[in-house]
Motif scaffolding. Structure first.
Motif, PDB file in Angstrom:
ATOM      1  N   ASP A 102      53.356  60.408  49.360  1.00  0.00           N
ATOM      2  CA  ASP A 102      53.004  59.240  48.553  1.00  0.00           C
ATOM      3  C   ASP A 102      52.105  59.653  47.388  1.00  0.00           C
ATOM      4  O   ASP A 102      51.828  60.833  47.178  1.00  0.00           O
ATOM      5  CB  ASP A 102      52.378  58.143  49.412  1.00  0.00           C
ATOM      6  CG  ASP A 102      51.033  58.548  50.007  1.00  0.00           C
ATOM      7  OD1 ASP A 102      50.473  59.589  49.588  1.00  0.00           O
ATOM      8  OD2 ASP A 102      50.526  57.840  50.897  1.00  0.00           O
ATOM      9  N   PHE A 103      51.640  58.664  46.625  1.00  0.00           N
ATOM     10  CA  PHE A 103      50.878  58.921  45.408  1.00  0.00           C
ATOM     11  C   PHE A 103      49.607  59.724  45.685  1.00  0.00           C
ATOM     12  O   PHE A 103      49.293  60.679  44.966  1.00  0.00           O
ATOM     13  CB  PHE A 103      50.532  57.586  44.739  1.00  0.00           C
ATOM     14  CG  PHE A 103      49.726  57.709  43.486  1.00  0.00           C
ATOM     15  CD1 PHE A 103      50.341  57.991  42.270  1.00  0.00           C
ATOM     16  CD2 PHE A 103      48.347  57.534  43.497  1.00  0.00           C
ATOM     17  CE1 PHE A 103      49.595  58.110  41.102  1.00  0.00           C
ATOM     18  CE2 PHE A 103      47.603  57.638  42.337  1.00  0.00           C
ATOM     19  CZ  PHE A 103      48.228  57.932  41.142  1.00  0.00           C
ATOM     20  N   VAL A 104      48.876  59.357  46.731  1.00  0.00           N
ATOM     21  CA  VAL A 104      47.607  60.030  47.024  1.00  0.00           C
ATOM     22  C   VAL A 104      47.842  61.485  47.421  1.00  0.00           C
ATOM     23  O   VAL A 104      47.187  62.404  46.905  1.00  0.00           O
ATOM     24  CB  VAL A 104      46.839  59.288  48.131  1.00  0.00           C
ATOM     25  CG1 VAL A 104      45.563  60.033  48.491  1.00  0.00           C
ATOM     26  CG2 VAL A 104      46.508  57.874  47.701  1.00  0.00           C
ATOM     27  N   ASP A 105      48.782  61.711  48.321  1.00  0.00           N
ATOM     28  CA  ASP A 105      49.054  63.078  48.774  1.00  0.00           C
ATOM     29  C   ASP A 105      49.709  63.918  47.684  1.00  0.00           C
ATOM     30  O   ASP A 105      49.695  65.157  47.761  1.00  0.00           O
ATOM     31  CB  ASP A 105      49.954  63.053  50.005  1.00  0.00           C
ATOM     32  CG  ASP A 105      49.256  62.466  51.225  1.00  0.00           C
ATOM     33  OD1 ASP A 105      48.016  62.582  51.297  1.00  0.00           O
ATOM     34  OD2 ASP A 105      49.942  61.896  52.092  1.00  0.00           O
ATOM     35  N   GLY A 106      50.280  63.266  46.672  1.00  0.00           N
ATOM     36  CA  GLY A 106      50.973  64.001  45.622  1.00  0.00           C
ATOM     37  C   GLY A 106      50.116  64.348  44.424  1.00  0.00           C
ATOM     38  O   GLY A 106      50.614  64.921  43.456  1.00  0.00           O
ATOM     39  N   HIS A 146      44.717  65.172  36.292  1.00  0.00           N
ATOM     40  CA  HIS A 146      45.546  65.364  37.484  1.00  0.00           C
ATOM     41  C   HIS A 146      47.007  65.112  37.130  1.00  0.00           C
ATOM     42  O   HIS A 146      47.325  64.443  36.141  1.00  0.00           O
ATOM     43  CB  HIS A 146      45.158  64.390  38.604  1.00  0.00           C
ATOM     44  CG  HIS A 146      43.689  64.268  38.854  1.00  0.00           C
ATOM     45  ND1 HIS A 146      42.970  65.198  39.566  1.00  0.00           N
ATOM     46  CD2 HIS A 146      42.805  63.312  38.480  1.00  0.00           C
ATOM     47  CE1 HIS A 146      41.712  64.822  39.635  1.00  0.00           C
ATOM     48  NE2 HIS A 146      41.583  63.675  38.976  1.00  0.00           N
ATOM     49  N   VAL A 147      47.882  65.652  37.945  1.00  0.00           N
ATOM     50  CA  VAL A 147      49.300  65.292  37.905  1.00  0.00           C
ATOM     51  C   VAL A 147      49.675  64.769  39.282  1.00  0.00           C
ATOM     52  O   VAL A 147      48.987  65.044  40.271  1.00  0.00           O
ATOM     53  CB  VAL A 147      50.193  66.492  37.528  1.00  0.00           C
ATOM     54  CG1 VAL A 147      49.877  66.990  36.137  1.00  0.00           C
ATOM     55  CG2 VAL A 147      50.052  67.623  38.545  1.00  0.00           C
ATOM     56  N   TYR A 148      50.734  63.994  39.349  1.00  0.00           N
ATOM     57  CA  TYR A 148      51.203  63.515  40.649  1.00  0.00           C
ATOM     58  C   TYR A 148      52.717  63.687  40.736  1.00  0.00           C
ATOM     59  O   TYR A 148      53.437  63.617  39.734  1.00  0.00           O
ATOM     60  CB  TYR A 148      50.835  62.045  40.867  1.00  0.00           C
ATOM     61  CG  TYR A 148      51.560  61.064  39.987  1.00  0.00           C
ATOM     62  CD1 TYR A 148      52.818  60.561  40.333  1.00  0.00           C
ATOM     63  CD2 TYR A 148      51.001  60.630  38.788  1.00  0.00           C
ATOM     64  CE1 TYR A 148      53.493  59.673  39.513  1.00  0.00           C
ATOM     65  CE2 TYR A 148      51.664  59.737  37.965  1.00  0.00           C
ATOM     66  CZ  TYR A 148      52.912  59.254  38.327  1.00  0.00           C
ATOM     67  OH  TYR A 148      53.577  58.378  37.508  1.00  0.00           O
ATOM     68  N   ALA A 149      53.188  63.942  41.936  1.00  0.00           N
ATOM     69  CA  ALA A 149      54.617  64.018  42.233  1.00  0.00           C
ATOM     70  C   ALA A 149      54.796  63.428  43.628  1.00  0.00           C
ATOM     71  O   ALA A 149      54.238  63.942  44.599  1.00  0.00           O
ATOM     72  CB  ALA A 149      55.120  65.456  42.173  1.00  0.00           C
ATOM     73  N   ALA A 150      55.556  62.348  43.723  1.00  0.00           N
ATOM     74  CA  ALA A 150      55.679  61.633  44.997  1.00  0.00           C
ATOM     75  C   ALA A 150      57.065  61.026  45.120  1.00  0.00           C
ATOM     76  O   ALA A 150      57.780  60.855  44.130  1.00  0.00           O
ATOM     77  CB  ALA A 150      54.615  60.534  45.085  1.00  0.00           C
ATOM     78  N   ASN A 151      57.444  60.719  46.356  1.00  0.00           N
ATOM     79  CA  ASN A 151      58.741  60.079  46.603  1.00  0.00           C
ATOM     80  C   ASN A 151      58.647  59.001  47.677  1.00  0.00           C
ATOM     81  O   ASN A 151      59.662  58.586  48.225  1.00  0.00           O
ATOM     82  CB  ASN A 151      59.788  61.126  47.008  1.00  0.00           C
ATOM     83  CG  ASN A 151      59.400  61.890  48.265  1.00  0.00           C
ATOM     84  OD1 ASN A 151      58.314  61.691  48.826  1.00  0.00           O
ATOM     85  ND2 ASN A 151      60.277  62.773  48.719  1.00  0.00           N
ATOM     86  N   LYS A 152      57.429  58.551  47.966  1.00  0.00           N
ATOM     87  CA  LYS A 152      57.224  57.582  49.040  1.00  0.00           C
ATOM     88  C   LYS A 152      56.183  56.553  48.608  1.00  0.00           C
ATOM     89  O   LYS A 152      55.165  56.892  48.003  1.00  0.00           O
ATOM     90  CB  LYS A 152      56.761  58.307  50.309  1.00  0.00           C
ATOM     91  CG  LYS A 152      56.376  57.401  51.465  1.00  0.00           C
ATOM     92  CD  LYS A 152      55.790  58.215  52.605  1.00  0.00           C
ATOM     93  CE  LYS A 152      55.275  57.323  53.721  1.00  0.00           C
ATOM     94  NZ  LYS A 152      54.636  58.109  54.803  1.00  0.00           N
TER      95      LYS A 152
END
Length: 209
Positions: free
Chosen positions: A119-123, A142-148
Motif C-alpha cells: 500500500d501507499f505507506v509501505d511503498g 520521497h517516492v512511492y510505488a504501490a498496488n494496494k
C-alpha cells in the motif's frame, strides 16, 4: 475488494469540492449536522463530539487564526493502543547523514509485482532531504510505488505538509475533511497533522512523488 472498487468508482463520479483559498468553508454529511450559532455547544446534533484542530499558536490574533472544527461520531482520543511499525526506507533526520556535492540521477523505482501487495505507506522510499523532523526544519523528498489500497489503515504526517504528485495511476485520498481525487498532472496537499488514507478505484500499480 470488488465491492470496494465499485464503491470508490461511484464516489469518484459524485465528488464535489469547496473552492477558495483562505476562505471559511463548511460541509456536512447529514442535514443539520453542523451546530447553529455556535461551534462548541453542550450537545451537538446527532450526538456528535466537537473537536478543534488548530493550525496556529494560541498567541496568534483571532483574525489570523487557522482552525478546523470537526463533529465526530467517536472522539479522536478514543483509539486502540499504538503499535510501532518498522519502515527502513523512510528517513526523517538528514543531519547525521553524509553530504555529497556529486550529481545523481535515479531511474524510476520498480513497480510492485502482483504477488507483493504494497500500500501507499509501505511503498514510500526517501530519496533525499535536508534538516530533521525533530528540529522542525528542513524537507524530505520521497517516492512511492504501490498496488494496494490502504483499506482500514490510516497515516498522519506530524513532521510537515505532504505534497503528493502522482506519476502513474490515480489516487483516492480520504482525509478528515473529505475525499480528494487526484490524477497524474494534478497535485494534492495534505496538511500537517491530518489523518488520511490512500485507496485505488481500479486495479493496477501506482507510482509518484
Amino acid at each position: 475488494p470488488d465491492t470496494c472498487e465499485i464503491h470508490m468508482a461511484a464516489a469518484k463520479k459524485t465528488t464535489h469540492y469547496l473552492p477558495g483559498f483562505g476562505a471559511e468553508l463548511c460541509s456536512e454529511a447529514l442535514p443539520h449536522a453542523l451546530p447553529k450559532g455556535q461551534t462548541n455547544p453542550k450537545k451537538c446534533p446527532y450526538g456528535l463530539y466537537a473537536e478543534q484542530l488548530s493550525g496556529t499558536s494560541f498567541t496568534t490574533p483571532r483574525k489570523h487564526n487557522q482552525r478546523i472544527w470537526f463533529y465526530r461520531i467517536i472522539p479522536s482520543c478514543k483509539h486502540s493502543k499504538f503499535v510501532k511499525m518498522e519502515n527502513k526506507y523512510i528517513v526523517g533526520d538528514f543531519q547525521k547523514l553524509p553530504t555529497t556535492p556529486e550529481r545523481y540521477r535515479w531511474n524510476p523505482y520498480p513497480l510492485p509485482s502482483d504477488k507483493d501487495q504494497i500500500d501507499f505507506v509501505d511503498g514510500i522510499r526517501t530519496v533525499g532531504g535536508s534538516g530533521s523532523a525533530e528540529a522542525k526544519g528542513g524537507f524530505a523528498v520521497h517516492v512511492y510505488a504501490a498496488n494496494k489500497s490502504m483499506g482500514n489503515r490510516v497515516m498522519c504526517n506530524s513532521d510537515g505538509d505532504f505534497l503528493i504528485v502522482p506519476q502513474l495511476g490515480s489516487l483516492t485520498i480520504t482525509t478528515e475533511c473529505g475525499v480528494i481525487e487526484v490524477e497524474p498532472r494534478e497535485i494534492a496537499v495534505i496538511q500537517r497533522g491530518h489523518k488520511f488514507k490512500v485507496d485505488f478505484a481500479t486495479k493496477g500499480p501506482r507510482r509518484g512523488y
